[in-house]
Design a protein around this motif. Structure first.
Motif, short mmCIF file in Angstrom:
data_model
loop_
_atom_site.label_atom_id
_atom_site.label_comp_id
_atom_site.label_asym_id
_atom_site.label_seq_id
_atom_site.Cartn_x
_atom_site.Cartn_y
_atom_site.Cartn_z
N ILE A 25 -59.93 47.75 91.53
CA ILE A 25 -59.18 49.01 91.53
C ILE A 25 -59.39 49.85 90.28
O ILE A 25 -58.83 50.94 90.16
CB ILE A 25 -57.67 48.74 91.70
CG1 ILE A 25 -57.10 47.99 90.48
CG2 ILE A 25 -57.41 47.94 92.98
CD1 ILE A 25 -55.59 47.80 90.53
N GLU A 27 -61.63 51.73 89.26
CA GLU A 27 -62.18 53.08 89.43
C GLU A 27 -61.08 54.13 89.57
O GLU A 27 -61.32 55.32 89.37
CB GLU A 27 -63.09 53.13 90.65
CG GLU A 27 -62.37 53.00 91.98
CD GLU A 27 -63.31 53.13 93.16
OE1 GLU A 27 -63.15 54.10 93.92
OE2 GLU A 27 -64.18 52.26 93.33
N LEU A 28 -59.86 53.69 89.90
CA LEU A 28 -58.77 54.63 90.11
C LEU A 28 -58.08 55.04 88.82
O LEU A 28 -57.43 56.09 88.77
CB LEU A 28 -57.73 54.02 91.06
CG LEU A 28 -58.21 53.70 92.47
CD1 LEU A 28 -57.11 53.01 93.26
CD2 LEU A 28 -58.67 54.97 93.18
N LEU A 113 -58.66 48.16 98.06
CA LEU A 113 -58.86 49.46 97.45
C LEU A 113 -58.44 50.59 98.39
O LEU A 113 -57.77 51.55 97.97
CB LEU A 113 -60.33 49.63 97.04
CG LEU A 113 -60.70 50.94 96.34
CD1 LEU A 113 -59.91 51.09 95.04
CD2 LEU A 113 -62.20 50.98 96.06
N ALA A 114 -58.80 50.47 99.66
CA ALA A 114 -58.46 51.51 100.63
C ALA A 114 -56.95 51.63 100.81
O ALA A 114 -56.39 52.73 100.89
CB ALA A 114 -59.12 51.22 101.97
N LYS A 117 -55.45 53.26 97.68
CA LYS A 117 -55.72 54.70 97.68
C LYS A 117 -54.79 55.43 98.64
O LYS A 117 -54.28 56.51 98.33
CB LYS A 117 -57.18 54.96 98.08
CG LYS A 117 -58.19 54.71 96.98
CD LYS A 117 -59.59 55.07 97.47
CE LYS A 117 -60.63 54.94 96.38
NZ LYS A 117 -61.99 55.28 96.88
N LEU A 120 -51.39 55.84 97.09
CA LEU A 120 -51.39 56.85 96.03
C LEU A 120 -51.47 58.26 96.61
O LEU A 120 -50.88 59.20 96.07
CB LEU A 120 -52.54 56.60 95.06
CG LEU A 120 -52.43 55.31 94.23
CD1 LEU A 120 -53.70 55.06 93.44
CD2 LEU A 120 -51.23 55.36 93.29
N ARG A 121 -52.20 58.43 97.70
CA ARG A 121 -52.24 59.74 98.36
C ARG A 121 -50.89 60.07 98.97
O ARG A 121 -50.41 61.21 98.90
CB ARG A 121 -53.32 59.77 99.44
CG ARG A 121 -54.75 59.75 98.91
CD ARG A 121 -55.75 60.07 100.01
NE ARG A 121 -57.11 59.93 99.53
CZ ARG A 121 -57.87 58.87 99.75
NH1 ARG A 121 -57.39 57.85 100.46
NH2 ARG A 121 -59.09 58.81 99.28
N LEU A 126 -52.65 60.59 94.08
CA LEU A 126 -54.01 61.00 94.40
C LEU A 126 -53.91 62.15 95.39
O LEU A 126 -53.26 62.01 96.43
CB LEU A 126 -54.79 59.86 95.05
CG LEU A 126 -55.57 58.89 94.18
CD1 LEU A 126 -56.30 57.89 95.06
CD2 LEU A 126 -56.54 59.60 93.26
N GLN A 128 -55.14 64.92 98.25
CA GLN A 128 -56.08 64.97 99.35
C GLN A 128 -57.34 65.70 98.88
O GLN A 128 -57.27 66.69 98.17
CB GLN A 128 -55.46 65.71 100.55
CG GLN A 128 -54.20 65.07 101.09
CD GLN A 128 -54.46 63.70 101.71
OE1 GLN A 128 -55.57 63.41 102.14
NE2 GLN A 128 -53.44 62.86 101.76
N GLU A 142 -60.94 63.81 88.70
CA GLU A 142 -62.20 63.18 88.34
C GLU A 142 -63.13 64.15 87.62
O GLU A 142 -63.92 63.75 86.76
CB GLU A 142 -62.88 62.61 89.58
CG GLU A 142 -62.14 61.43 90.19
CD GLU A 142 -62.90 60.80 91.33
OE1 GLU A 142 -64.01 61.27 91.64
OE2 GLU A 142 -62.38 59.83 91.91
#
Length: 231
Positions: A25, A27-28, A113-114, A117, A120-121, A126, A128, A142
């Motif tokens: 995770i 990368e988040l 991970l999915a 994510k 968080l969305r 995170l 959209q 990013e």
């Protein structure tokens, strides 16, 4: 990835698995690791995390106890339960206590991970299509890019991180301590007054750009960001 814009906590007593989760995770955003329930609850209480991955079977306080306390104190905090227990009754107990998601060990890294994510969305941490939006502001985390209307404005370092943190918690009160711990860290030697300096600079830059947001100071409580109506 922009440093400190998303902060995640992993509470898992298996050191190797904890490292695997962090690797999956990372990368988040920033990932903090702890290995027992008491330390996990101490970290959660700080209120600086965007999501928690929480094991059930832990030394000290167990995951269900922590989950119940966390959802009472921080009801909007996304918590993903990670456990070897796959029985329906265990999952139902977790969901009844407020768990937002459940992944059973062993797991596919891509699935973990999915699911994280998606959490968080759902909570707006995170955006959209990679964007966070409030008022006429769009933030592309990013790319370290902020648009006010169609114009890009320059926010450097922790000033950018401060705006992201406020937008991620739009309409919520965030304390000066939470901001400091989030952006500078618990063990920083910097004075707490640095938050006021950065907040003042951020307000000035947003005002000059005619951003349709308001950052309100709640005396002795904290700050809250909200969208304003167009003139």
């Amino acid at each position: 990835m922009v440093e400190n814009t998303i902060k995640l906590l992993v509470v898992e007593d298996d050191y190797a698995l904890n490292d695997t989760v962090k690797e999956t995770i990372s990368e988040l955003g920033e990932v903090v690791q702890v290995h027992d329930g008491d330390e996990g609850w101490f970290e959660i209480e700080s209120g600086v995390y965007d999501a928690v991955i929480l094991d059930v079977m832990l030394p000290g306080q167990d995951g269900f106890t922590i989950l119940k306390k966390a959802k009472e104190a921080l009801p909007n905090l996304p918590i993903l339960m990670l456990t070897a227990k796959g029985e329906l009754t265990d999952k139902m107990q977790g969901f009844d206590l407020g768990a937002d998601e459940y992944v059973t060990k062993p797991f596919y890294k891509e699935e973990l991970l999915a699911r994280l994510k998606a959490l968080l969305r759902h909570t707006g941490v995170l955006g959209q299509d990679g964007a966070l939006e409030v008022g006429n502001i769009q933030i592309y985390v990013e790319q370290h890019k902020v648009l006010v209307g169609n114009e890009e404005i320059s926010l450097q370092g922790r000033e950018f991180g401060l705006l992201v943190y406020l937008v991620q918690h739009v309409g919520q009160i965030v304390t000066k301590d939470q901001i400091f711990d989030r952006l500078w860290g618990f063990d920083s030697d910097t004075s707490l007054t640095v938050v006021e300096v950065y907040m003042s600079n951020l307000r000035k830059n947003l005002r000059q750009a005619e951003a349709q947001v308001n950052i309100k100071t709640l005396r002795n409580v904290g700050y809250t960001l909200s969208a304003t109506n167009e003139d």
